[in-house]
Design a protein around this motif. Structure first.
Motif: not given
Length: 265
Positions: A106-120
């Protein structure tokens, strides 16, 4: 077709056979399963087969074909990839488990890089931010929100702490893409996925609002208890004073009656 004309020592160990057993024998007989003749002849460059050893344990063997120039013979390189295959299967199971958690929480999950780009990002996360998943992917972390200059600096400071400490937790008020100001609780780690940040976040706006209301309610309760205590402490001596005034009133002349009425009231 498929007749073995030569085999090295490692091939003998792999198939648990002697050279006498291997040479002049069809490879399909050795392998114990039907091997596509197209692989042997021309079409495929590599294939895999399941080989049952003498102890009943199954091996995954990778076959790689190399055509020998100016020769009718084909070089077949055989390699035991059982451990690699098992690791790949374990990794696949692990990825499937992570995917179920990623999509089912139910929580939001975000995968992103050190440069701030969102992968998923998962569906609950996109819903919290107020946009679709397609709109979020390949965007930077900063582009997810309508940020003021102060919010931008505040968020950038926390991102720097995430990259520095590998684990960081903070609560920040941000303006989401749906136009609502939300209090978002972020918890990020760097060591879960190599080279990427994993952030779990949730909307705690209602929770914080309720906590503030509870604080106000607690304050009012304390004030009420204090007022009741003060009233009690004043009422007791006032009652005693009123009793003595009434006693004095009967023993003094009538000229002081007005004063007694004032004092009593």
């Amino acid at each position: 077709i498929g007749i073995i004309v030569q085999a090295n020592e490692l091939a003998c160990i792999l198939f648990e056979k002697t050279q006498v057993d291997l040479i002049n024998t069809n490879i399909e007989k050795i392998a114990g399963e039907k091997i596509n003749t197209l692989f042997i002849l021309e079409d495929q460059e590599s294939s895999e087969l399941i080989y049952s050893s003498s102890n009943g344990k199954k091996k995954i063997i990778e076959l790689t074909k190399r055509q020998i120039s100016n020769s009718p013979y084909t070089l077949l390189i055989c390699k035991d990839i059982s451990e690699k295959w098992e690791m790949e299967q374990e990794l696949l199971i692990s990825e499937n488990k992570f995917k179920k958690i990623f999509d089912g929480t139910f929580d939001g999950i975000m995968i992103w890089g050190a440069d701030g780009e969102i992968y998923d990002i998962n569906e609950p996360g996109a819903a919290i931010i107020g946009v679709s998943i397609d709109h979020i992917q390949n965007k930077s972390f900063h582009e997810l929100f309508e940020l003021t200059e102060q919010q931008m600096k505040h968020l950038q400071r926390h991102i720097s702490l995430i990259n520095k400490n590998k684990h960081h937790h903070f609560v920040c008020e941000l303006t989401c893409r749906d136009g609502h100001n939300k209090q978002l609780d972020f918890s990020s780690r760097l060591d879960v996925i190599p080279g990427k940040n994993l952030t779990i976040f949730r909307d705690v706006t209602d929770k914080i609002r309720m906590e503030e209301q509870l604080k106000k309610s607690d304050t009012l309760n304390v004030v009420g208890e204090l007022a009741a205590g003060i009233a009690h402490e004043i009422r007791n001596p006032m009652t005693a004073l009123k009793g003595f005034i009434q006693l004095l009133e009967g023993s003094l002349n009538g000229e002081f009656s007005t004063y007694f009425q004032v004092i009593s009231s």
